[in-house]
Design a protein around this motif. Structure first.
Motif, PDB file in Angstrom:
ATOM      1  N   ASP A 191     -39.434  45.488 -18.605  1.00 57.03           N
ATOM      2  CA  ASP A 191     -38.129  45.143 -18.037  1.00 57.03           C
ATOM      3  C   ASP A 191     -37.794  43.715 -18.466  1.00 57.03           C
ATOM      4  O   ASP A 191     -37.950  42.760 -17.695  1.00 57.03           O
ATOM      5  N   THR A 192     -37.328  43.586 -19.699  1.00 57.78           N
ATOM      6  CA  THR A 192     -37.075  42.264 -20.261  1.00 57.78           C
ATOM      7  C   THR A 192     -35.943  41.549 -19.540  1.00 57.78           C
ATOM      8  O   THR A 192     -35.962  40.318 -19.400  1.00 57.78           O
ATOM      9  N   GLU A 193     -34.984  42.301 -19.072  1.00 61.06           N
ATOM     10  CA  GLU A 193     -33.878  41.682 -18.333  1.00 61.06           C
ATOM     11  C   GLU A 193     -34.393  40.994 -17.075  1.00 61.06           C
ATOM     12  O   GLU A 193     -34.055  39.832 -16.798  1.00 61.06           O
ATOM     13  N   ALA A 194     -35.214  41.704 -16.295  1.00 59.49           N
ATOM     14  CA  ALA A 194     -35.771  41.110 -15.074  1.00 59.49           C
ATOM     15  C   ALA A 194     -36.688  39.941 -15.407  1.00 59.49           C
ATOM     16  O   ALA A 194     -36.705  38.926 -14.700  1.00 59.49           O
ATOM     17  N   ALA A 196     -36.463  37.888 -17.906  1.00 59.17           N
ATOM     18  CA  ALA A 196     -35.646  36.724 -18.244  1.00 59.17           C
ATOM     19  C   ALA A 196     -35.029  36.104 -16.993  1.00 59.17           C
ATOM     20  O   ALA A 196     -34.979  34.868 -16.850  1.00 59.17           O
ATOM     21  N   LEU A 197     -34.559  36.935 -16.072  1.00 53.53           N
ATOM     22  CA  LEU A 197     -34.003  36.420 -14.819  1.00 53.53           C
ATOM     23  C   LEU A 197     -35.052  35.654 -14.021  1.00 53.53           C
ATOM     24  O   LEU A 197     -34.788  34.575 -13.476  1.00 53.53           O
ATOM     25  N   GLU A 200     -35.969  32.238 -15.714  1.00 51.27           N
ATOM     26  CA  GLU A 200     -34.938  31.221 -15.518  1.00 51.27           C
ATOM     27  C   GLU A 200     -34.893  30.768 -14.055  1.00 51.27           C
ATOM     28  O   GLU A 200     -34.729  29.568 -13.768  1.00 51.27           O
ATOM     29  N   LEU A 302     -39.766  36.922 -24.468  1.00 52.94           N
ATOM     30  CA  LEU A 302     -38.760  35.877 -24.269  1.00 52.94           C
ATOM     31  C   LEU A 302     -39.001  34.664 -25.167  1.00 52.94           C
ATOM     32  O   LEU A 302     -38.111  33.818 -25.307  1.00 52.94           O
TER      33      LEU A 302
END
Length: 477
Positions: A191-194, A196-197, A200, A302
């Motif tokens: 889950d690359t989106e999670a 990255a979130l 950050e 990332l």
């Protein structure tokens, strides 16, 4: 009472946590409130002691603005991969901005079952709650980054562990509860989106000066290098340095089967579940590096879209842990032996002392504290072993620029007189199980000023007698 919650973690997507409230308890009773920490958080300690405050600390009611949730994470436990762990007996009830402008989590530990409980009851026993309260507050007094204990209450209910014991809830405060295992949870799910979130969110929260994901990784590595060096400086053994027990904030977290050494031995282990010494005193730097390698692995997508390039960059970053730790360790131990300057032979000088302490069963805390006086040799089975080292030490001190008075003050600040010795912790727990909290309160008082010589010093600096020694400590789950 109104608490000014600002719940940033609760604003992340739902897959980061399970939103739920705590399970009520039958008959809560207050054990302790940390007045100084309450003031830091902008909370009224008097209100926390009230019936309404007690109800909140027990999880029976929550104030307006709370956003209770169990965080999801995974982790390596003693090297074995577990794809889903999470808060199985704790709930983050919210975040506040403290009086220093720092964001702090407020968490109830022992608040009941969650989807991450893995068939557990989600509760905490009185013994582990008191152990974490004592040791985390002692670590804070020692100047070591740590989660804090705001309050402890009993629940009126019984929990079953090695034996039945009273249930309790600890209110824990942390810079955050984000762990290496939190990143692993999303990396394992691709889950690359999670991921990255999360990266950050953690970067902005803990290392806003760091540039991007790589800067964040490097900042975590530096923080952990300094943290573990400081653990070693006070003879602390965490006991369960699993990736789900390493906070990316650089705070010490999850005081399970932790302990402080009495007699020095580099391979000392206390944890009853660490059968092969994976997290022994002298292995803690290597295990921190191993955990950080797992963080780096989770962050690979990332760091660079080219996997080989990402691995190369991450490996280079993790390899910086070893020299950073060595420098941090030398800084800690130079201060302990009274050195303000640096020479190439300092590490050898310090390691020689430690080797002789191990052979001669010298008490770790008392030996270093006594270096500032004239009784250190009394800690050695063979005092001549100390005398031989002392001659080399004195020759080195001649080349150090500090005045004797400045050196004495530096060593006093670097070498505590009092630590929460294991037998004292166990005595406090044993008494509390019989509804006597006086030893707990007295131990908290003694460990609150570890570098000062006061009326409790002689009593609490004394090592355990042979029949008082604690050889094994236990996890509370």
């Amino acid at each position: 009472m109104t608490i000014a919650f600002d719940n940033s973690y609760a604003r992340l997507p739902d897959r980061f946590f399970n939103a739920q409230g705590p399970a009520p308890v039958s008959e809560p009773a207050l054990i302790a409130v940390n007045d100084a920490l309450a003031a830091e958080l902008g909370l009224d300690a008097g209100w926390l002691r009230s019936d309404a405050g007690l109800a909140m600390l027990a999880g029976n009611t929550l104030p307006e603005g709370a956003a209770p949730l169990a965080q999801a994470y995974a982790g390596h436990q003693f090297g074995g991969w577990v794809p889903q762990l999470g808060d199985g007996r704790a709930l983050l009830i919210g975040e506040v901005i403290d009086t220093n402008g720092l964001r702090r989590d407020i968490q109830l530990k022992g608040s009941g079952p969650t989807p991450f409980s893995r068939r557990g009851d989600g509760r905490a026993g009185l013994g582990p709650v008191l152990r974490e309260y004592i040791v985390s507050e002692a670590m804070h007094a020692l100047g070591i980054p740590t989660t804090r204990a705001l309050a402890a209450v009993t629940t009126g209910d019984v929990v079953l562990r090695e034996r039945p014991q009273p249930g309790a809830v600890l209110t824990r405060v942390a810079a955050s509860h984000i762990r290496v295992g939190t990143f692993q949870y999303f990396a394992a799910r691709e889950d690359t989106e999670a991921l990255a979130l999360l990266a950050e969110h953690a970067r902005q929260r803990h290392y806003p000066e760091a540039a991007g994901v790589l800067g964040f990784l490097k900042a975590v590595i530096t923080a952990q290098a300094h943290l573990v060096a400081r653990w070693l400086g006070v003879g602390f053994i965490h006991g369960v340095m699993n990736t789900d027990n390493m906070a990316v904030s650089g705070e010490t977290i999850d005081y399970g089967p932790c302990a402080f050494m009495d007699r020095y031995h580099p391979a000392k282990v206390f944890s009853s579940i660490d059968q092969f010494g994976r997290y022994a005193y002298n292995k803690q730097p290597d295990m921190a590096a191993w955990d950080l390698a797992q963080l780096a692995s989770a962050l690979l997508p990332l760091i660079d879209p080219d996997e080989n390039r990402a691995i190369e960059i991450a490996t280079e970053a993790v390899n910086e842990f070893a020299p950073q730790f060595r420098d941090a360790w030398l800084e800690v131990f130079r201060a302990k032996v009274g050195l303000a300057s640096a020479e190439d032979g300092d590490a050898e000088l310090i390691h020689t002392l430690l080797d002789r302490m191990a052979v001669n069963q010298a008490d770790f805390t008392n030996t270093f504290r006594a270096l500032g006086g004239d009784t250190a040799r009394d800690q050695f089975l063979d005092p001549a072993a100390f005398d031989q080292w002392q001659a080399d030490w004195q020759a080195r001190l001649v080349r150090d620029p500090q005045t004797p008075a400045d050196r004495a003050e530096q060593m006093r600040r670097a070498n505590p007189a009092i630590i929460p010795r294991n037998h004292r912790v166990e005595q406090a727990i044993s008494a509390a199980l019989s509804d006597n909290y006086e030893p707990f309160r007295k131990l908290l008082e003694a460990t609150a000023t570890p570098f000062d010589d006061g009326p409790l010093t002689a009593e609490y600096a004394r090592p355990p007698s042979q029949d008082e020694e604690v050889h094994r400590t236990f996890c509370g789950t």
